[in-house]
Motif scaffolding. Structure first.
Motif, short mmCIF file in Angstrom:
data_model
loop_
_atom_site.label_atom_id
_atom_site.label_comp_id
_atom_site.label_asym_id
_atom_site.label_seq_id
_atom_site.Cartn_x
_atom_site.Cartn_y
_atom_site.Cartn_z
N ALA A 230 0.83 -1.22 0.00
CA ALA A 230 0.00 0.00 0.00
C ALA A 230 0.86 1.26 0.00
CB ALA A 230 -0.92 0.00 1.22
N ILE A 231 0.42 2.24 -0.78
CA ILE A 231 1.09 3.53 -0.97
C ILE A 231 2.53 3.35 -1.49
CG2 ILE A 231 1.51 5.84 -0.04
CD1 ILE A 231 -0.60 5.42 2.03
N PRO A 232 2.66 2.82 -2.71
CA PRO A 232 4.00 2.73 -3.33
C PRO A 232 4.42 4.12 -3.81
CG PRO A 232 2.33 1.85 -4.83
CD PRO A 232 1.61 2.31 -3.59
N LEU A 233 5.49 4.64 -3.25
CA LEU A 233 5.88 6.02 -3.55
C LEU A 233 7.04 6.08 -4.55
CD1 LEU A 233 5.47 7.70 -0.01
CD2 LEU A 233 3.89 7.73 -1.94
N GLU A 234 8.26 6.19 -4.04
CA GLU A 234 9.40 6.42 -4.95
C GLU A 234 9.78 5.14 -5.68
OE1 GLU A 234 10.42 9.52 -5.24
OE2 GLU A 234 9.28 10.27 -3.53
N ILE A 235 9.97 5.26 -6.99
CA ILE A 235 10.36 4.11 -7.81
C ILE A 235 11.70 4.40 -8.48
CG2 ILE A 235 9.01 4.90 -9.83
CD1 ILE A 235 8.45 1.81 -10.30
N GLU A 245 15.15 -4.06 -14.17
CA GLU A 245 14.63 -4.24 -12.81
C GLU A 245 14.95 -3.02 -11.97
OE1 GLU A 245 16.70 -7.32 -10.53
OE2 GLU A 245 18.44 -7.11 -11.84
N GLY A 246 14.27 -2.96 -10.81
CA GLY A 246 14.49 -1.86 -9.89
C GLY A 246 13.71 -2.11 -8.62
N PHE A 247 13.55 -1.05 -7.81
CA PHE A 247 12.91 -1.18 -6.51
C PHE A 247 11.93 -0.05 -6.29
CE2 PHE A 247 17.05 -3.22 -6.28
CZ PHE A 247 16.77 -4.43 -5.68
N VAL A 248 10.90 -0.34 -5.50
CA VAL A 248 9.92 0.68 -5.13
C VAL A 248 9.68 0.59 -3.63
CG1 VAL A 248 7.95 -0.84 -5.73
CG2 VAL A 248 7.62 1.64 -5.63
N GLY A 249 9.59 1.76 -2.99
CA GLY A 249 9.35 1.80 -1.54
C GLY A 249 7.87 2.00 -1.27
N CYS A 250 7.28 1.08 -0.50
CA CYS A 250 5.84 1.16 -0.18
C CYS A 250 5.69 1.63 1.27
CB CYS A 250 5.20 -0.21 -0.39
SG CYS A 250 5.49 -0.83 -2.06
N ALA A 251 5.07 2.79 1.43
CA ALA A 251 5.12 3.50 2.71
C ALA A 251 4.36 2.81 3.84
CB ALA A 251 4.58 4.92 2.52
N LEU A 252 3.11 2.42 3.57
CA LEU A 252 2.20 2.12 4.67
C LEU A 252 2.62 0.91 5.49
CD1 LEU A 252 -0.19 3.50 5.90
CD2 LEU A 252 -1.69 2.00 4.60
N GLN A 253 3.07 -0.16 4.83
CA GLN A 253 3.52 -1.32 5.60
C GLN A 253 5.04 -1.48 5.55
OE1 GLN A 253 1.28 -4.89 5.68
NE2 GLN A 253 -0.67 -3.85 5.52
N SER A 254 5.70 -0.42 5.09
CA SER A 254 7.17 -0.37 5.12
C SER A 254 7.80 -1.59 4.44
CB SER A 254 7.67 -0.22 6.55
OG SER A 254 7.01 0.86 7.15
N THR A 255 7.50 -1.74 3.17
CA THR A 255 8.06 -2.83 2.38
C THR A 255 8.80 -2.25 1.17
OG1 THR A 255 5.98 -3.01 1.15
CG2 THR A 255 6.29 -4.53 2.99
N ILE A 256 9.78 -3.00 0.71
CA ILE A 256 10.43 -2.69 -0.57
C ILE A 256 10.13 -3.85 -1.51
CG2 ILE A 256 12.62 -2.33 -1.78
CD1 ILE A 256 12.28 -0.04 0.08
N PHE A 257 9.57 -3.51 -2.67
CA PHE A 257 9.33 -4.50 -3.71
C PHE A 257 10.37 -4.34 -4.80
CE2 PHE A 257 5.36 -5.05 -1.61
CZ PHE A 257 4.76 -6.21 -2.09
N ARG A 258 10.83 -5.46 -5.31
CA ARG A 258 11.65 -5.47 -6.53
C ARG A 258 10.71 -5.71 -7.70
NH1 ARG A 258 13.54 -10.38 -9.06
NH2 ARG A 258 15.01 -9.86 -10.75
N PHE A 259 10.81 -4.89 -8.74
CA PHE A 259 10.04 -5.15 -9.96
C PHE A 259 11.03 -5.56 -11.04
CE2 PHE A 259 11.07 -0.64 -9.89
CZ PHE A 259 11.57 -0.43 -11.16
N PRO A 286 -2.35 1.60 17.45
CA PRO A 286 -1.64 0.65 18.32
C PRO A 286 -0.37 0.07 17.69
CG PRO A 286 -3.69 -0.31 17.49
CD PRO A 286 -3.69 1.12 17.05
N GLU A 287 -0.24 0.16 16.36
CA GLU A 287 0.98 -0.30 15.70
C GLU A 287 1.56 0.84 14.87
OE1 GLU A 287 1.22 -3.99 13.80
OE2 GLU A 287 0.71 -5.05 15.64
N MET A 288 2.86 1.04 14.98
CA MET A 288 3.52 2.11 14.23
C MET A 288 4.38 1.52 13.11
SD MET A 288 6.32 4.94 15.42
CE MET A 288 5.34 5.68 16.72
N PRO A 289 4.03 1.85 11.85
CA PRO A 289 4.88 1.39 10.74
C PRO A 289 6.15 2.25 10.66
CG PRO A 289 3.12 2.77 9.89
CD PRO A 289 2.91 2.68 11.39
N GLY A 290 7.15 1.74 9.95
CA GLY A 290 8.35 2.54 9.73
C GLY A 290 8.05 3.75 8.87
N LEU A 291 7.15 3.58 7.91
CA LEU A 291 6.79 4.56 6.89
C LEU A 291 8.00 4.90 6.00
CD1 LEU A 291 3.85 5.76 6.47
CD2 LEU A 291 4.95 7.96 6.76
#
Length: 454
Positions: A230-235, A245-259, A286-291
């Motif tokens: 959720a909320i994939p920002l910078e690509i 290939e490359g990477f995208v940072g997804c803010a809400l659950q603090s994940t990095i996806f490789r595309f 109650p839970e704080m993501p890294g964002l």
């Protein structure tokens, strides 16, 4: 490798502060040999209030390398909220930028049916392409505005009629693979004045990557990253123009996806990094993501850097094995889980104790690390602490009161590792018109996040 960076341009924002002054472009001296080291040496105020300057781009870059008439002498400054686009002359006097042209919102509204411009990239054709987040009514609409590279007039839409994505944000193109990929933040109306988690559930925020045919300007594939994305920002594609290939940072659950491009020649994405949320009390949820808000890749494609704006750390990963990034550096610079703050961490899968506040040259760093820029040689990482004025005000009210800072981190490029330079601080809390929120960083000669090689 280009020469060492000596000055940097940063948009400084007053929207959502109590200061009724226009946003401005700051020029900062970052040459350690200079008598003005770490000082703002010039300020160019915009002619309007509450624009929300945000990101910036160039009129010419590496994709125009074979055309000697193209000079990188205009900085493109889209306004995220007012939808104005400022064109700034940084060629006549790089240390004292001046306003060259204003593209009025009406041109985006009427000629393109678009609003809320975000990322700007120059194209090999000499034109400038700017992604948008909305339509003129504040609903989500991920389209692209084309500007003429000489007159800076709006030409029209890059995308074909009816092809705009439901949301927009960032994009990166790779002509060798005939592809452009764009990301999604959310509907400008929903995020304009702050973040409401309920808006995620009601579909006002994005979770998809859009794959476009670079030649036909058609959207050919949509990659739904699911809730984890959720909320994939910078690509960021890898800088090597042959890489698919490359990477995208997804803010809400603090994940990095490789595309990546698959053997079938379509595109796919896989999660390669997950930052665990922390169970907390004394915070909004109650839970704080890294964002994860900003990511960048070093010019040699060896390291990935990103900021966790809420947890307060910057991380460095070795991405030599693209599918298995390995963390090699981490540094805490502020954030929402500090020892002496109102938030108590109840359960933490990563840390044994809450980090201590960061005091630099007697100033406490407010907010968390956010926008990143890396020196061309990869040895110095610059960081600012403001995300976007409405979210700054909501999550870090003291940041708005005291202003953001710019810091510099020394990078170990052999084994990995991050160390704060204690002699470097640009304090935007001490600005003549009052504390300002400084955002994205640009060097006059281009950098890791502006240049696309062909």
């Amino acid at each position: 490798m280009g020469p060492r960076e000596e000055i940097v341009y940063l948009p400084c924002i007053y929207r959502n502060t109590d200061i009724q002054k226009p946003d401005y472009l700051a020029t900062v001296d970052i040459n350690p040999q200079s008598p003005n080291f770490c000082k703002v040496i010039h300020r160019l105020p915009m002619p309007n209030l509450k624009d929300e300057l945000h990101h910036s781009g160039w009129n010419a870059c590496s994709s125009c390398y074979d055309d000697p008439s193209k000079r990188r002498n205009r900085l493109i400054l889209p306004s995220l909220i007012s939808s104005r686009i400022y064109v700034v002359d940084v060629g006549t006097d790089p240390r004292a930028p001046r306003l060259h042209k204003i593209v009025e919102p009406i041109d985006l509204f009427w000629k393109c049916g678009l609003a809320n411009p975000h990322t700007s990239h120059c194209l090999g054709s000499g034109q400038i392409m700017i992604s948008t987040m909305g339509d003129p009514s504040g609903n989500g609409k991920g389209g692209f505005v084309l500007l003429d590279g000489k007159t800076f007039e709006v030409i029209g839409n890059w995308e074909k009629p009816g092809e705009a994505a439901p949301f927009g944000y960032d994009f990166w193109y790779q002509p060798r693979h005939n592809v452009m990929i764009s990301t999604e933040w959310g509907a400008p109306k929903a995020l304009g004045n702050g973040f409401n988690p309920a808006d995620v559930k009601t579909g006002h925020y994005g979770q998809r990557l859009h794959v476009w045919d670079w030649t036909t300007h058609k959207r050919i594939q949509t990659l739904d990253l699911g809730e984890e994305g959720a909320i994939p920002l910078e690509i960021r594609f890898l800088h090597n123009p042959a890489a698919a290939e490359g990477f995208v940072g997804c803010a809400l659950q603090s994940t990095i996806f490789r595309f990546y491009k698959t053997p079938k020649r379509d595109w796919a994405a896989e999660k390669v990094i997950q930052i665990p949320s922390k169970k907390v009390e004394g915070w909004a949820l109650p839970e704080m993501p890294g964002l994860i808000t900003d990511i960048l890749i070093s010019l040699d494609d060896r390291f990935l850097y990103f900021s966790n704006w809420l947890h307060g750390d910057i991380r460095q990963y070795d991405i030599t094995d693209r599918r298995n990034p390995r963390m090699v550096g981490q540094i805490f610079l502020g954030g929402s889980i500090l020892k002496d703050g109102p938030v108590k961490v109840l359960e933490d899968k990563e840390l044994n104790s809450q980090p201590t506040p960061r005091i630099l040259k007697g100033k406490r760093v407010q907010g968390g690390p956010q926008m990143l820029q890396l020196s061309l040689d990869g040895r110095r990482l610059y960081v600012t602490t403001s995300l976007y004025s409405a979210w700054d005000k909501q999550f870090y009210p003291d940041l708005v009161k005291e202003g953001s800072v710019m810091m510099q981190i020394d990078v170990d490029t052999d084994k990995g590792g991050l160390k704060l330079n204690k002699n470097f601080l640009v304090d935007f809390g001490a600005e003549p018109d009052g504390p300002a929120l400084a955002h994205e960083l640009r060097y006059p000669g281009g950098d890791c996040t502006s240049d696309i090689w062909l």
